[in-house]
Design an enzyme around this catalytic site. Structure first.
Site, PDB file in Angstrom:
ATOM      1  N   HIS A  37       9.864  -8.286  -1.170  1.00 34.47           N
ATOM      2  CA  HIS A  37       9.320  -7.229  -2.018  1.00 34.47           C
ATOM      3  C   HIS A  37       9.647  -7.512  -3.479  1.00 34.47           C
ATOM      4  CE1 HIS A  37       8.856  -4.066   1.253  1.00 34.47           C
ATOM      5  NE2 HIS A  37       9.692  -4.899   1.851  1.00 34.47           N
ATOM      6  N   HIS A  95       8.781 -11.501   4.440  1.00 37.45           N
ATOM      7  CA  HIS A  95       8.178 -11.096   3.157  1.00 37.45           C
ATOM      8  C   HIS A  95       9.257 -10.643   2.192  1.00 37.45           C
ATOM      9  CE1 HIS A  95       8.326  -7.545   5.794  1.00 37.45           C
ATOM     10  NE2 HIS A  95       8.558  -6.832   4.697  1.00 37.45           N
ATOM     11  N   GLN A 109      13.473  -3.598   8.800  1.00 33.26           N
ATOM     12  CA  GLN A 109      12.281  -4.448   8.715  1.00 33.26           C
ATOM     13  C   GLN A 109      11.187  -3.822   9.572  1.00 33.26           C
ATOM     14  OE1 GLN A 109      12.759  -8.545  10.017  1.00 33.26           O
ATOM     15  NE2 GLN A 109      10.772  -9.149   9.147  1.00 33.26           N
ATOM     16  N   ILE A 139       0.814  -1.229   0.000  1.00 33.14           N
ATOM     17  CA  ILE A 139       0.000   0.000   0.000  1.00 33.14           C
ATOM     18  C   ILE A 139       0.847   1.278   0.000  1.00 33.14           C
ATOM     19  CG2 ILE A 139      -2.123  -0.969   0.960  1.00 33.14           C
ATOM     20  CD1 ILE A 139      -1.213  -0.057   3.718  1.00 33.14           C
TER      21      ILE A 139
HETATM   22  P1  5GP Z   1       9.600  -3.962   5.443  1.00 36.57           P
HETATM   23  O1  5GP Z   1      10.297  -2.677   5.738  1.00 36.57           O
HETATM   24  O2  5GP Z   1       9.188  -4.699   6.710  1.00 36.57           O
HETATM   25  O3  5GP Z   1      10.360  -4.824   4.484  1.00 36.57           O
HETATM   26  O4  5GP Z   1       8.317  -3.551   4.641  1.00 36.57           O
HETATM   27  C1  5GP Z   1       7.018  -3.718   5.075  1.00 36.57           C
HETATM   28  C2  5GP Z   1       6.162  -3.361   3.897  1.00 36.57           C
HETATM   29  O5  5GP Z   1       4.839  -3.697   4.211  1.00 36.57           O
HETATM   30  C3  5GP Z   1       6.194  -1.868   3.556  1.00 36.57           C
HETATM   31  O6  5GP Z   1       6.567  -1.701   2.197  1.00 36.57           O
HETATM   32  C4  5GP Z   1       4.769  -1.415   3.833  1.00 36.57           C
HETATM   33  O7  5GP Z   1       4.321  -0.476   2.904  1.00 36.57           O
HETATM   34  C5  5GP Z   1       3.980  -2.695   3.735  1.00 36.57           C
HETATM   35  N1  5GP Z   1       2.802  -2.713   4.593  1.00 36.57           N
HETATM   36  C6  5GP Z   1       2.748  -2.397   5.910  1.00 36.57           C
HETATM   37  N2  5GP Z   1       1.495  -2.549   6.376  1.00 36.57           N
HETATM   38  C7  5GP Z   1       0.750  -2.966   5.327  1.00 36.57           C
HETATM   39  C8  5GP Z   1      -0.630  -3.295   5.189  1.00 36.57           C
HETATM   40  O8  5GP Z   1      -1.437  -3.231   6.105  1.00 36.57           O
HETATM   41  N3  5GP Z   1      -1.039  -3.686   3.961  1.00 36.57           N
HETATM   42  C9  5GP Z   1      -0.179  -3.783   2.892  1.00 36.57           C
HETATM   43  N4  5GP Z   1      -0.706  -4.171   1.717  1.00 36.57           N
HETATM   44  N5  5GP Z   1       1.121  -3.476   2.987  1.00 36.57           N
HETATM   45  C10 5GP Z   1       1.580  -3.075   4.195  1.00 36.57           C
END
Ligand code: 5GP
Ligand code: ZN
Length: 135
Positions: free
Chosen positions: A100, A98, A92, A30
């Site tokens: 990307h 996850h 993170q 999102i």
């Molecule tokens: P990280 O920094 O942990 O690799 O990235 C987490 C990712 O999850 C971010 O890009 C963020 O935009 C996405 N994200 C966080 N909360 C939500 C959510 O509720 N829904 C979706 N679709 N993406 C999320």
């Protein structure tokens, strides 16, 4: 468990789903870094690359490739960045493993170090539908 991605898998929090099988799930980010930015996750909760079981990692990688192929078919990018962060020191934010996938176009100026910026939900829905239709 109080995990936002486990809740997304369970349908307790809405998401724009693009792919699902019995062990993996993929949905649109999102706060997209580019058009088509999405996330691929195992259904079984694990926090980092250090924790995830080998088999869960394998099936997640196979889904990652399926989603990357669907993105190529749907959006015809010049390239794709895949990345995966482990621990606070690596930025993170969500503690459910996850990966990307960020579609890239030549000279698109995308900077992965940018903070999170909410995208236009209607646009993300449209891109998600296009990718979902390309499997
Ligand atoms: P990280 O920094 O942990 O690799 O990235 C987490 C990712 O999850 C971010 O890009 C963020 O935009 C996405 N994200 C966080 N909360 C939500 C959510 O509720 N829904 C979706 N679709 N993406 C999320
Ligand atoms: Zn989880």
């Amino acid at each position: 468990m109080d995990c936002i991605f486990c809740k997304i898998i369970a349908g307790q929090i809405p998401s724009i789903k693009i792919y699902e099988d019995d062990r993996t799930f993929a949905f649109m980010d999102i706060n997209p870094r580019s058009d088509g930015h999405c996330l691929v996750i195992p259904k079984k909760h694990a926090v980092t690359l250090w924790d995830i079981e080998d088999d869960e990692l394998r099936v997640t990688m196979v889904t990652l490739k399926k989603v990357a192929l669907a993105i190529r078919k749907a959006l015809n990018p010049d390239g794709i960045t895949s990345f995966q962060l482990n621990g606070k020191a690596a930025n993170q934010l969500v503690d459910h493993y996850h990966v990307h996938l960020v579609p890239r176009w030549l000279n698109d100026g995308v900077d992965m170090r940018h903070g999170l910026q909410p995208g236009d939900m209607e646009k993300i829905k449209g891109l998600g539908a296009k990718i979902a239709a390309a499997f």
